[in-house]
Design a protein around this motif. Structure first.
Motif, PDB file in Angstrom:
ATOM      1  N   PHE A 244       0.768  -5.748   6.608  1.00  0.00           N
ATOM      2  CA  PHE A 244      -0.589  -6.304   6.494  1.00  0.00           C
ATOM      3  C   PHE A 244      -0.994  -7.037   7.780  1.00  0.00           C
ATOM      4  N   ALA A 245      -0.017  -7.391   8.597  1.00  0.00           N
ATOM      5  CA  ALA A 245      -0.306  -8.081   9.852  1.00  0.00           C
ATOM      6  C   ALA A 245      -0.803  -7.081  10.894  1.00  0.00           C
ATOM      7  N   HIS A 246      -1.766  -7.512  11.696  1.00  0.00           N
ATOM      8  CA  HIS A 246      -2.297  -6.658  12.752  1.00  0.00           C
ATOM      9  C   HIS A 246      -1.258  -6.485  13.852  1.00  0.00           C
ATOM     10  N   ALA A 247      -1.269  -5.321  14.469  1.00  0.00           N
ATOM     11  CA  ALA A 247      -0.274  -5.007  15.495  1.00  0.00           C
ATOM     12  C   ALA A 247      -0.376  -5.903  16.722  1.00  0.00           C
ATOM     13  N   ASP A 248      -1.545  -6.532  16.941  1.00  0.00           N
ATOM     14  CA  ASP A 248      -1.703  -7.375  18.131  1.00  0.00           C
ATOM     15  C   ASP A 248      -1.113  -8.770  17.961  1.00  0.00           C
ATOM     16  N   GLY A 249      -0.517  -9.052  16.782  1.00  0.00           N
ATOM     17  CA  GLY A 249       0.115 -10.347  16.569  1.00  0.00           C
ATOM     18  C   GLY A 249      -0.839 -11.477  16.267  1.00  0.00           C
ATOM     19  N   SER A 250      -2.102 -11.177  16.069  1.00  0.00           N
ATOM     20  CA  SER A 250      -3.103 -12.210  15.781  1.00  0.00           C
ATOM     21  C   SER A 250      -3.149 -12.508  14.297  1.00  0.00           C
ATOM     22  N   ALA A 251      -4.108 -13.364  13.919  1.00  0.00           N
ATOM     23  CA  ALA A 251      -4.300 -13.681  12.507  1.00  0.00           C
ATOM     24  C   ALA A 251      -5.043 -12.570  11.774  1.00  0.00           C
ATOM     25  N   ALA A 252      -5.505 -11.555  12.509  1.00  0.00           N
ATOM     26  CA  ALA A 252      -6.244 -10.459  11.898  1.00  0.00           C
ATOM     27  C   ALA A 252      -5.346  -9.617  10.993  1.00  0.00           C
ATOM     28  N   TYR A 253      -5.992  -8.852  10.133  1.00  0.00           N
ATOM     29  CA  TYR A 253      -5.271  -7.980   9.204  1.00  0.00           C
ATOM     30  C   TYR A 253      -5.316  -6.531   9.682  1.00  0.00           C
ATOM     31  N   SER A 254      -4.329  -5.760   9.259  1.00  0.00           N
ATOM     32  CA  SER A 254      -4.240  -4.350   9.623  1.00  0.00           C
ATOM     33  C   SER A 254      -5.210  -3.516   8.792  1.00  0.00           C
ATOM     34  N   ASP A 255      -5.443  -2.281   9.241  1.00  0.00           N
ATOM     35  CA  ASP A 255      -6.251  -1.347   8.456  1.00  0.00           C
ATOM     36  C   ASP A 255      -5.595  -1.083   7.104  1.00  0.00           C
ATOM     37  N   LEU A 256      -4.259  -1.053   7.073  1.00  0.00           N
ATOM     38  CA  LEU A 256      -3.538  -0.821   5.831  1.00  0.00           C
ATOM     39  C   LEU A 256      -3.886  -1.896   4.800  1.00  0.00           C
ATOM     40  N   ALA A 257      -3.946  -3.141   5.252  1.00  0.00           N
ATOM     41  CA  ALA A 257      -4.307  -4.235   4.352  1.00  0.00           C
ATOM     42  C   ALA A 257      -5.714  -4.057   3.805  1.00  0.00           C
ATOM     43  N   GLY A 258      -6.616  -3.597   4.668  1.00  0.00           N
ATOM     44  CA  GLY A 258      -7.987  -3.356   4.217  1.00  0.00           C
ATOM     45  C   GLY A 258      -8.065  -2.255   3.183  1.00  0.00           C
ATOM     46  N   HIS A 259      -7.310  -1.171   3.397  1.00  0.00           N
ATOM     47  CA  HIS A 259      -7.308  -0.076   2.425  1.00  0.00           C
ATOM     48  C   HIS A 259      -6.746  -0.549   1.082  1.00  0.00           C
ATOM     49  N   PHE A 260      -5.658  -1.308   1.132  1.00  0.00           N
ATOM     50  CA  PHE A 260      -5.049  -1.833  -0.098  1.00  0.00           C
ATOM     51  C   PHE A 260      -6.056  -2.693  -0.856  1.00  0.00           C
ATOM     52  N   THR A 261      -6.728  -3.582  -0.140  1.00  0.00           N
ATOM     53  CA  THR A 261      -7.717  -4.470  -0.758  1.00  0.00           C
ATOM     54  C   THR A 261      -8.865  -3.675  -1.360  1.00  0.00           C
ATOM     55  N   ALA A 262      -9.310  -2.631  -0.654  1.00  0.00           N
ATOM     56  CA  ALA A 262     -10.395  -1.805  -1.168  1.00  0.00           C
ATOM     57  C   ALA A 262     -10.004  -1.128  -2.475  1.00  0.00           C
ATOM     58  N   GLY A 263      -8.750  -0.702  -2.571  1.00  0.00           N
ATOM     59  CA  GLY A 263      -8.287  -0.105  -3.817  1.00  0.00           C
ATOM     60  C   GLY A 263      -8.303  -1.086  -4.968  1.00  0.00           C
ATOM     61  N   VAL A 264      -7.896  -2.312  -4.693  1.00  0.00           N
ATOM     62  CA  VAL A 264      -7.920  -3.353  -5.728  1.00  0.00           C
ATOM     63  C   VAL A 264      -9.358  -3.623  -6.170  1.00  0.00           C
ATOM     64  N   LEU A 265     -10.272  -3.692  -5.228  1.00  0.00           N
ATOM     65  CA  LEU A 265     -11.674  -3.961  -5.578  1.00  0.00           C
ATOM     66  C   LEU A 265     -12.287  -2.794  -6.345  1.00  0.00           C
ATOM     67  N   ARG A 266     -11.934  -1.565  -5.985  1.00  0.00           N
ATOM     68  CA  ARG A 266     -12.488  -0.414  -6.693  1.00  0.00           C
ATOM     69  C   ARG A 266     -12.110  -0.456  -8.169  1.00  0.00           C
ATOM     70  N   HIS A 267     -10.914  -0.897  -8.465  1.00  0.00           N
ATOM     71  CA  HIS A 267     -10.431  -0.912  -9.858  1.00  0.00           C
ATOM     72  C   HIS A 267     -10.415  -2.330 -10.434  1.00  0.00           C
ATOM     73  N   ALA A 268     -11.268  -3.193  -9.883  1.00  0.00           N
ATOM     74  CA  ALA A 268     -11.223  -4.620 -10.228  1.00  0.00           C
ATOM     75  C   ALA A 268     -11.399  -4.880 -11.717  1.00  0.00           C
ATOM     76  N   ASP A 269     -12.355  -4.205 -12.350  1.00  0.00           N
ATOM     77  CA  ASP A 269     -12.640  -4.504 -13.755  1.00  0.00           C
ATOM     78  C   ASP A 269     -11.478  -4.083 -14.659  1.00  0.00           C
TER      79      ASP A 269
END
Length: 433
Positions: A244-269
């Protein structure tokens, strides 16, 4: 150690087991203990004419109870006719853990368990430390209140240290008699096992001080709800690196983390029907209600960085997804399994979570909410179950038989609640008309 419980859990996450003398542990390890699970809550309809389930213990997870070393607990998975029983909660989580591993992932989870310690009096339930109720509006983080609660939190902390759980803080939460313990994350299955033991331990210690520990989501209408935020992340099986950590070592999140989160939101209800599993759970999803303070509870299906008004939070101080809709009454095996299933679905489909919402959504009017694209979370168990019933991911994660069992059990609970005439209704309507 004299006795061993090779436990599994029912639909509510409550552990069930036969007790085995230590001399019989070798036979128990081979599945000697059989269970008529059809007689239990929400575990399928195995009738008296059908075979029983065998409990197969995971002996590497055996734990001696720190408050009573005569007893040990070991999580077990149920088998029917030699294959995993699909309506067993731990088996459901195992299926998602295995699915993640097939993709090269290890799922790590941390939990923030909140709960109340209260005693019953002739005038109702009162906090363990009576003076909690005298300091309005809240004694959250209060040093004196925390010290006064030492007869409860002291043994809890010592037992958690005995278990090597990595306890790093605990506190008096916002509610009168409400506490939280924070300890190290671990893999998803181990965390679900630990939380089953945590509840058992809290209930035991509370009884020692003449109280009960309640994991009801919203025990008091004018006080804070009890959450059990699921902090989840994905690591590489090969390297252990947090993906989930960005490859640049910053506080940013990876694309993988975004995809995972999007899946959770899609099936939120549909997820809500599992991580907020009771009719009482939905009393928590309000910005204030009857409280003097804001609730800090999630109310919208969206994500933000430090935004606690939303279902999903991706904090800046650690790389994980915090699912804030999970409450203290959750069956951790089922709740984690649903979140993992949805997140992996997002990864496989490369879903986009969109932009974060980093404003106080409690203060937005309807037009502003529409501008942000905010959708409300389900406000009743019935609404969540409607989504759960038709969600293809829920059907696949649970398997058709367990999906039907869960749905029927929770529909019955919701129907019973709708049939009850409450004190509020009597007080409001009895003499009005």
């Amino acid at each position: 150690m004299e006795f061993v419980f090779g436990y599994y859990v029912d639909i509510h996450g409550v552990p069930k087991s036969k007790c085995v003398p230590i001399a019989s542990l070798p036979s128990m390890a081979k599945g000697s203990e059989l269970y008529t699970v059809g007689a239990l809550e929400g575990m399928g309809d195995l009738g008296p004419h059908e075979d029983e389930c065998a409990g197969i213990p995971d002996l590497e997870k055996l734990v001696v109870l720190p408050w009573d070393p005569r007893f040990a607990l070991v999580p077990s998975q149920l088998q029917l006719n030699g294959v995993p029983y699909e309506q067993d909660s731990r088996n459901m989580l195992q299926r998602q853990v295995d699915r993640a591993r097939d993709l090269g992932f290890t799922v790590n989870v941390g939990i923030e368990p909140e709960f109340y310690v209260v005693r019953e009096t002739p005038t109702g339930w009162e906090p363990f430390v009576a003076s909690d109720a005298l300091n309005s509006p809240t004694r959250g983080y209060d040093l004196e209140a925390t010290i006064l609660s030492e007869p409860f939190i002291g043994p809890m902390a010592r037992y958690m240290n005995d278990l090597n759980w990595g306890l790093y803080s605990f506190d008096h939460e916002g509610g009168d008699g409400q506490y939280e313990f924070n300890f190290a994350y671990t893999d998803a299955m181990s965390m679900a096992d630990r939380m089953t033991l945590f509840r058992l331990m809290a209930k035991h210690v509370a009884r020692q001080v003449g109280c009960i520990a309640t994991f009801m989501a919203k025990p008091f209408q004018d006080d804070f709800g009890s959450a059990a935020h699921i902090n989840i992340s994905i690591a590489s099986v090969e390297t252990g690196e947090n993906l989930f950590a960005h490859a640049d070592g910053s506080a940013a999140y990876s694309d993988l983390a975004g995809h995972f989160t999007a899946g959770v939101l899609r099936h939120a209800d549909a997820i809500s029907a599992v991580v907020s599993p009771t009719v009482n759970s939905y009393k928590r999803f309000t910005s204030k209600g009857f409280m003097d303070e804001i609730s800090w509870a999630p109310v919208f299906r969206a994500w933000g960085n430090n935004n606690r008004t939303l279902m999903c939070r991706m904090p800046v101080n650690r790389h994980c997804l915090e699912v804030r809709t999970a409450d203290a009454s959750v069956n951790y095996y089922l709740g984690m399994a649903m979140v993992i299933a949805a997140g992996l679905d997002g990864i496989e489909q490369k879903l986009d979570a969109g932009a974060p919402v980093n404003v106080d959504t409690y203060l937005l009017d309807e037009g502003e909410r529409e501008a942000y694209g905010l959708l409300p979370l389900p406000m009743t168990l019935d609404t969540a179950l409607d989504a759960f019933e038709t969600d293809d991911l829920a059907q696949r994660a649970f398997t058709p038989a367990f999906h039907a069992t869960y749905l029927a059990h929770k529909r019955a609970e919701s129907h019973e609640f709708r049939s009850v005439v409450t004190d509020w209704e009597s007080a409001t309507y009895m003499q009005r008309i």
